[in-house]
Design a protein around this motif. Structure first.
Motif, PDB file in Angstrom:
ATOM      1  N   VAL A  93      53.699  32.889  44.876  1.00  0.00           N
ATOM      2  CA  VAL A  93      53.110  31.788  44.104  1.00  0.00           C
ATOM      3  C   VAL A  93      53.692  31.747  42.695  1.00  0.00           C
ATOM      4  O   VAL A  93      54.081  30.685  42.211  1.00  0.00           O
ATOM      5  N   LEU A 109      47.133  26.856  43.739  1.00  0.00           N
ATOM      6  CA  LEU A 109      47.879  28.019  44.216  1.00  0.00           C
ATOM      7  C   LEU A 109      47.638  29.229  43.325  1.00  0.00           C
ATOM      8  O   LEU A 109      47.407  30.348  43.819  1.00  0.00           O
ATOM      9  N   TYR A 110      47.690  29.029  42.024  1.00  0.00           N
ATOM     10  CA  TYR A 110      47.463  30.140  41.100  1.00  0.00           C
ATOM     11  C   TYR A 110      46.031  30.659  41.186  1.00  0.00           C
ATOM     12  O   TYR A 110      45.793  31.868  41.108  1.00  0.00           O
ATOM     13  N   SER A 135      45.779  32.787  44.305  1.00  0.00           N
ATOM     14  CA  SER A 135      46.475  34.069  44.158  1.00  0.00           C
ATOM     15  C   SER A 135      45.755  34.977  43.164  1.00  0.00           C
ATOM     16  O   SER A 135      45.734  36.198  43.339  1.00  0.00           O
TER      17      SER A 135
END
Length: 148
Positions: A53, A92-93, A96
């Protein structure tokens, strides 16, 4: 056909507008995430996902910023693409960051007090800061998109 009175910035103006000034902290925090993870000796699936990511967003943000600096972002669909990209990057961050934080909690007894735990905790903090920067970029880009 209505013309837009607002256009996306290009050239050096990219670094002076509110949503696009977030490119700089996105680079810094995103780069720190994968640098800190690369410094650890733990390379299992959760850290691999976080590494993917952070590298994906780092490369895509670089390309995205270059498109803006070169002025290739002047068509009417670019404000929508800008919002979509930064919202996707923030999701996405966020995913993750949560995965990495949970991974640290699971390994807490095995790595407690070691240099690896300090690097992983720093990576989680930087990952959440990158999430915040991408989210703020998406929000301010959405405001700009609505005004266009």
């Amino acid at each position: 056909m209505a013309s837009s009175s607002h256009s996306l910035p290009s050239g050096g103006n990219v670094f002076t507008t509110i949503p696009d000034i977030f490119f700089i902290p996105e680079f810094v925090f995103g780069g720190l995430v994968w640098t800190l993870l690369a410094s650890t000796t733990i390379m299992v699936n959760p850290t691999g996902y976080v590494m993917f990511v952070s590298l994906f967003c780092f490369v895509m943000t670089t390309i995205w910023m270059l498109i803006f600096v070169c002025g290739c972002n002047q068509r009417s669909n670019w404000p929508t693409l800008d919002v979509a990209y930064h919202f996707l990057a923030s999701l996405l961050y966020l995913s993750s960051s949560v995965v990495l934080a949970y991974f640290i909690l699971v390994l807490q007894t095995a790595i407690s007090g070691t240099e690896i735990s300090k690097l992983l905790i720093a990576a989680v903090v930087m990952s959440y800061l990158a999430t915040l920067c991408y989210f703020l970029h998406a929000i301010f880009s959405a405001i700009r998109w609505k005004s266009c």
